[in-house]
Design an enzyme around this catalytic site. Structure first.
Site, PDB file in Angstrom:
ATOM      1  N   CYS A   1       0.667  -0.917  -0.048  1.00 12.64           N
ATOM      2  CA  CYS A   1      -0.233  -0.194  -0.195  1.00 12.64           C
ATOM      3  C   CYS A   1       0.882   1.210  -0.193  1.00 12.64           C
ATOM      4  O   CYS A   1       1.656   1.512   0.457  1.00 12.64           O
ATOM      5  CB  CYS A   1      -0.766  -0.256   1.571  1.00 12.64           C
ATOM      6  SG  CYS A   1      -2.190  -1.427   0.967  1.00 12.64           S
TER       7      CYS A   1
ATOM      8  N   ARG B   1       5.950  -0.569  -4.298  1.00 11.45           N
ATOM      9  CA  ARG B   1       5.895  -0.839  -2.937  1.00 11.45           C
ATOM     10  C   ARG B   1       4.604  -2.641  -3.269  1.00 11.45           C
ATOM     11  O   ARG B   1       4.348  -3.480  -2.409  1.00 11.45           O
ATOM     12  CB  ARG B   1       4.996  -0.221  -1.861  1.00 11.45           C
ATOM     13  CG  ARG B   1       5.650   0.878  -1.086  1.00 11.45           C
ATOM     14  CD  ARG B   1       5.583   2.172  -1.134  1.00 11.45           C
ATOM     15  NE  ARG B   1       5.121   1.207   0.207  1.00 11.45           N
ATOM     16  CZ  ARG B   1       5.037   1.531   1.499  1.00 11.45           C
ATOM     17  NH1 ARG B   1       6.542   1.927   1.110  1.00 11.45           N
ATOM     18  NH2 ARG B   1       4.456   1.359   2.273  1.00 11.45           N
TER      19      ARG B   1
ATOM     20  N   TRP C   1      -2.396  -2.803  -1.588  1.00 14.23           N
ATOM     21  CA  TRP C   1      -2.326  -4.002  -1.843  1.00 14.23           C
ATOM     22  C   TRP C   1      -3.064  -5.167  -0.741  1.00 14.23           C
ATOM     23  O   TRP C   1      -3.275  -5.024   0.158  1.00 14.23           O
ATOM     24  CB  TRP C   1      -1.103  -4.414  -1.396  1.00 14.23           C
ATOM     25  CG  TRP C   1      -0.385  -6.123  -1.833  1.00 14.23           C
ATOM     26  CD1 TRP C   1       0.087  -6.171  -3.177  1.00 14.23           C
ATOM     27  CD2 TRP C   1      -0.352  -7.235  -0.639  1.00 14.23           C
ATOM     28  NE1 TRP C   1       0.804  -7.441  -3.263  1.00 14.23           N
ATOM     29  CE2 TRP C   1       0.235  -8.386  -1.558  1.00 14.23           C
ATOM     30  CE3 TRP C   1      -0.496  -6.689   0.064  1.00 14.23           C
ATOM     31  CZ2 TRP C   1       0.603  -8.914  -1.199  1.00 14.23           C
ATOM     32  CZ3 TRP C   1      -0.499  -8.359   1.189  1.00 14.23           C
ATOM     33  CH2 TRP C   1      -0.150  -9.136   0.293  1.00 14.23           C
TER      34      TRP C   1
ATOM     35  N   ASN D   1      -2.550   2.122   5.461  1.00 16.33           N
ATOM     36  CA  ASN D   1      -1.828   1.229   4.626  1.00 16.33           C
ATOM     37  C   ASN D   1      -1.621  -0.048   6.302  1.00 16.33           C
ATOM     38  O   ASN D   1      -1.302   0.935   7.286  1.00 16.33           O
ATOM     39  CB  ASN D   1      -1.247   1.760   4.661  1.00 16.33           C
ATOM     40  CG  ASN D   1       0.508   0.828   4.230  1.00 16.33           C
ATOM     41  OD1 ASN D   1       0.091  -0.203   5.121  1.00 16.33           O
ATOM     42  ND2 ASN D   1       1.731   0.851   4.515  1.00 16.33           N
ATOM     43  N   GLY D   2      -1.797  -0.958   6.046  1.00 13.15           N
ATOM     44  CA  GLY D   2      -1.633  -1.687   7.621  1.00 13.15           C
ATOM     45  C   GLY D   2      -3.142  -2.308   7.733  1.00 13.15           C
ATOM     46  O   GLY D   2      -3.908  -2.592   7.162  1.00 13.15           O
TER      47      GLY D   2
ATOM     48  N   GLU E   1      18.544 -17.969  -2.533  1.00 13.77           N
ATOM     49  CA  GLU E   1      18.359 -16.671  -3.551  1.00 13.77           C
ATOM     50  C   GLU E   1      17.922 -16.972  -4.583  1.00 13.77           C
ATOM     51  O   GLU E   1      17.475 -16.129  -5.547  1.00 13.77           O
ATOM     52  CB  GLU E   1      19.627 -15.900  -2.841  1.00 13.77           C
ATOM     53  CG  GLU E   1      19.736 -14.363  -3.682  1.00 13.77           C
ATOM     54  CD  GLU E   1      18.381 -13.304  -3.469  1.00 13.77           C
ATOM     55  OE1 GLU E   1      18.347 -14.242  -2.066  1.00 13.77           O
ATOM     56  OE2 GLU E   1      18.177 -12.462  -3.607  1.00 13.77           O
TER      57      GLU E   1
ATOM     58  N   LYS F   1      15.015 -15.456  -6.467  1.00 14.12           N
ATOM     59  CA  LYS F   1      14.740 -14.831  -8.058  1.00 14.12           C
ATOM     60  C   LYS F   1      14.006 -14.777  -8.946  1.00 14.12           C
ATOM     61  O   LYS F   1      13.185 -14.709  -9.693  1.00 14.12           O
ATOM     62  CB  LYS F   1      16.137 -14.525  -8.608  1.00 14.12           C
ATOM     63  CG  LYS F   1      17.026 -13.326  -7.423  1.00 14.12           C
ATOM     64  CD  LYS F   1      16.822 -11.870  -7.220  1.00 14.12           C
ATOM     65  CE  LYS F   1      15.126 -11.714  -5.966  1.00 14.12           C
ATOM     66  NZ  LYS F   1      16.428 -11.243  -4.787  1.00 14.12           N
TER      67      LYS F   1
ATOM     68  N   GLU G   1       9.942 -15.663  -7.823  1.00 13.84           N
ATOM     69  CA  GLU G   1       9.253 -13.661  -7.846  1.00 13.84           C
ATOM     70  C   GLU G   1       9.044 -13.660  -8.966  1.00 13.84           C
ATOM     71  O   GLU G   1       8.178 -13.020  -8.915  1.00 13.84           O
ATOM     72  CB  GLU G   1       9.945 -13.455  -6.927  1.00 13.84           C
ATOM     73  CG  GLU G   1      11.351 -12.653  -6.540  1.00 13.84           C
ATOM     74  CD  GLU G   1      11.579 -11.998  -6.127  1.00 13.84           C
ATOM     75  OE1 GLU G   1      11.443 -11.947  -5.247  1.00 13.84           O
ATOM     76  OE2 GLU G   1      12.261 -11.759  -5.489  1.00 13.84           O
TER      77      GLU G   1
ATOM     78  N   HIS H   1      18.322 -37.268  -0.665  1.00  9.44           N
ATOM     79  CA  HIS H   1      17.120 -38.199   0.319  1.00  9.44           C
ATOM     80  C   HIS H   1      15.234 -38.031  -0.267  1.00  9.44           C
ATOM     81  O   HIS H   1      14.650 -37.693   0.584  1.00  9.44           O
ATOM     82  CB  HIS H   1      16.935 -37.058   1.414  1.00  9.44           C
ATOM     83  CG  HIS H   1      18.865 -37.680   1.990  1.00  9.44           C
ATOM     84  ND1 HIS H   1      18.891 -39.087   1.789  1.00  9.44           N
ATOM     85  CD2 HIS H   1      19.839 -37.884   1.549  1.00  9.44           C
ATOM     86  CE1 HIS H   1      20.291 -39.869   2.483  1.00  9.44           C
ATOM     87  NE2 HIS H   1      21.150 -38.149   2.205  1.00  9.44           N
TER      88      HIS H   1
ATOM     89  N   LYS I   1       7.284  -4.809  -2.096  1.00  8.08           N
ATOM     90  CA  LYS I   1       8.139  -4.862  -1.601  1.00  8.08           C
ATOM     91  C   LYS I   1       8.393  -4.255  -1.004  1.00  8.08           C
ATOM     92  O   LYS I   1       9.720  -4.616   0.282  1.00  8.08           O
ATOM     93  CB  LYS I   1       8.480  -2.944  -2.495  1.00  8.08           C
ATOM     94  CG  LYS I   1      10.393  -2.840  -2.086  1.00  8.08           C
ATOM     95  CD  LYS I   1      11.151  -3.708  -2.684  1.00  8.08           C
ATOM     96  CE  LYS I   1      12.478  -3.022  -2.711  1.00  8.08           C
ATOM     97  NZ  LYS I   1      13.694  -4.107  -3.165  1.00  8.08           N
TER      98      LYS I   1
END
Ligand code: AGP
Length: 634
Positions: free
Chosen positions: A2, A27, A74, A100-101, A507, A511, A514, A530, A629
């Protein structure tokens, strides 16, 4: 998550809000909206989808007003549709708010307000806030009669007295996190903002003032920025801003900072995407993060305010972080354990808080968070300090929530500059660089490395920016591999590593998934047999981190195992390793480093690999779907 922008000044508020929101696009969001104080009342426009909708609207419609609030949402509570988009209005359309929240007790509040005759149109938690405000403003006498600070302010005669008192009275009912901005048509030259747990900054201009979730949104207007303290409020007018604490007492000396980086730093600068720009900024980011950290034969890290004796007495280190920052934490575990000989536990922040962690006064807790706003990490730090541990933050964002004295005992900054792409790239390698410094500081204090050894490691660290420049020169090789059919069209992929190569494999996999939406899983290479090896066939690319080091031969053996099952194999290997060239399908060479410093160089080809695959698949690399973000909800 947001984005909030508010403007009070002389320019067209609609235009300012659009440009500000555009600077917060990184964001992550799925709908947008604005409310303006127009001569005939509030004008509200909101819609699902991207900000292009607002741009198109502004091209065809002139919206009057020089005061307004804007939002990119968002979705958390309710679908990302037009109705759930912010701003939300009271029953009569006189008050607008953006938020926002998450309001955790919104269900009870909504029921209470419904019983009192309020009608709700959205599924959001936010809408209760505007109805609470409506209830407060509907009864000014009750506000004035309040026996505490709310009543005192309401009676104060301040021009904004009623609205500010009503906001203060409203937030007393809210459980959870909020950054919010309120516009009331009865007071059309002012905004009231408040925050608790979600970020909000105030841009202080000349004859105009702004509020925003992050600095880039105000930079076109001013570089003077105040961070609103947690729990505080601000009354924003064109001529000035009044800062108030949670008890509505004036904050006479708010902390104001001059932003050092320019608007250009938050622009693409000729690159196709922020992500590619930020990958290329890594040499600069690393140099800035390492600068001045080793002088006169000593590691310089005064931000870590513990004495050498206190560092030597530590019995344990806990690292908490999320996502990419968590991977940096895993690298740091190896560095600290090898160099400073202290046991290190690394936990994702969202688990740490609820795990009744074994931390005490002899534990150092390191919270790694690029944004400094990740709520799980902020709560984790709070938990650690409540148990008596010292908690330090590694962050990239000056003035972010984790840097506040009430959050952490101290801050070590990475100096990577603003990172706009949702995928963390330069901030990851800068975090690892900062954590190298921190590990060496611990080793120095505990006497587990000699001064010569530390000097040698620093000399090598300082070579890393140049090494990355070398890797970037070969990005076209990575591009052609990434664009080959086996990678671009894969449905799933596996990333393997050992030792410090494991977090780098993790990582690389993060990447890829996402930004390209290809499933990617990372494994310690020895674990393959395994279970996960059952997945392998010719359609599954396997990416191995096979730089020189103590487990190199083991990684090669594991690679042979997947090749025997027809996997296409891509490896990151050290320059000069010619023998691997003929054994695998593609090699990304990186300059030789000692094993413990290899994570930084080994990461860069994997960032580019993910980037080019995602681009070939037509994905929006800067704003991948469903992602934000800065993750300000639990
Ligand atoms: C990684 O590319 C993501 N942006 C994400 O995993 C991120 O690292 C995570 O959300 C943590 O963010 P922070 O570092 O700002 O706390």
């Amino acid at each position: 998550m947001c984005g909030i922008v508010g403007y009070v000044g002389e320019q067209s508020a609609a235009d300012v809000l659009f440009s500000g929101l555009a600077r917060l696009e990184y964001r992550g969001y799925d709908s947008w909206g604005i409310a303006l104080a127009a001569p005939d009342g509030l004008q509200v426009r909101k819609k699902s989808g991207k900000l292009a909708g607002l741009r198109d609207l502004l091209a065809t419609e002139t919206l009057p007003g020089t005061v307004g609030i804007g939002h990119t949402r968002w979705a958390t509570h309710g679908r990302p549709d037009d109705v759930n988009a912010h701003p939300h209005l009271d029953c009569h359309g006189h008050i607008a708010i953006v938020h926002n929240g998450i309001i955790e007790n919104y269900v009870e509040l909504r029921e209470e307000l419904r019983r009192q005759g309020h009608t709700f149109v959205s599924q959001t938690d936010t809408e209760v806030i505007v109805h609470l405000l409506e209830r407060e403003l509907a009864d000014p006498d009750a506000l004035r009669a309040d026996g505490g600070y709310v009543g005192e302010y309401a009676r104060s005669g301040a021009p904004d007295a009623l609205l500010t008192a009503a906001v203060a009275a409203t937030i007393r009912h809210l459980d959870g996190a909020y950054a919010l901005a309120v516009l009331w048509d009865a007071l059309p030259d002012c905004l009231v903002a408040a925050r608790k747990g979600s970020p909000l900054i105030i841009g202080l201009g000349q004859g105009e003032n702004l509020i925003a979730s992050d600095i880039p949104a105000v930079l076109a207007h001013t570089r003077r920025v105040a961070i609103l303290n947690d729990g505080d409020l601000a009354v924003v007018r064109a001529g000035g801003v009044e800062f108030l604490d949670g008890g509505l007492t004036a904050v006479t000396e708010p902390e104001i900072m001059e932003v050092e980086w320019s608007l250009e730093a938050a622009e693409k600068g000729g690159y196709e995407d922020f992500m590619l720009k930020e990958i290329h900024e890594q040499p600069t980011a690393l140099r800035a993060t390492l600068q001045g950290r080793f002088e006169d034969g000593r590691v310089q890290l005064s931000e870590l305010t513990l004495s050498d004796a206190e560092l030597a007495a530590l019995e344990r280190v806990f690292i908490i972080a999320c996502g990419t920052s968590y991977h940096a934490g895993l690298v740091a575990k190896t560095l600290i354990e090898k160099w400073a000989r202290i046991p290190v536990e690394v936990q994702v922040s969202s688990e740490f808080r609820y795990s009744d962690p074994l931390v005490d006064a002899r534990t150092l807790v390191i919270a790694i968070t690029q944004s400094g706003e990740t709520i799980d990490t902020l709560f984790g730090v709070r938990e650690a300090r409540a148990k008596g541990a010292k908690a330090f933050a590694v962050t990239n964002v000056v003035g972010s929530s984790v840097t506040r004295p009430e959050a952490a005992d101290g801050v070590v900054y990475t100096h990577a500059g603003p990172e706009i792409g949702v995928a963390a790239t330069k901030t990851f390698t800068a975090q690892i660089a900062a954590l190298n410094v921190l590990a060496l500081k611990l080793a120095q204090a505990r006497g587990t490395l000699t001064a010569d050894e530390i000097a040698r490691i620093f000399a090598e660290l300082n070579e890393l920016p140049g090494h990355i420049e070398q890797i970037l020169l070969h990005q076209d090789d990575i591009r052609s591999c990434a664009e080959s059919g086996c990678c671009v069209n894969a449905c799933t992929s596996l990333f393997l590593g050992r030792g410090v190569g494991v977090p780098i494999a993790m990582e690389g996999a993060l990447k890829l998934k996402e930004i390209s939406y290809i499933h990617a899983e990372a494994y310690a290479a020895g674990e393959m047999k395994h279970g996960p090896i059952a997945l392998i066939d010719a359609s599954v690319p396997v990416v191995g981190v096979a730089t020189d080091g103590s487990t190199y031969e083991k990684v090669v053996s594991n690679i042979k195992e997947v090749q025997a099952r027809d996997a296409i194999v891509v490896v990151v290997a050290s320059e000069g390793n010619e023998s691997i060239r003929n054994r695998v399908d593609h090699v990304f060479y990186v300059p030789r480093t000692s094993e413990l410093l290899s994570p930084i160089v080994a990461t860069v080809p994997l960032q580019l690999f993910a980037y080019y695959i995602a681009k070939s698949r037509g994905c929006d690399v800067d704003q991948p779907r469903n992602l934000a973000k800065s993750v300000t909800v639990e």
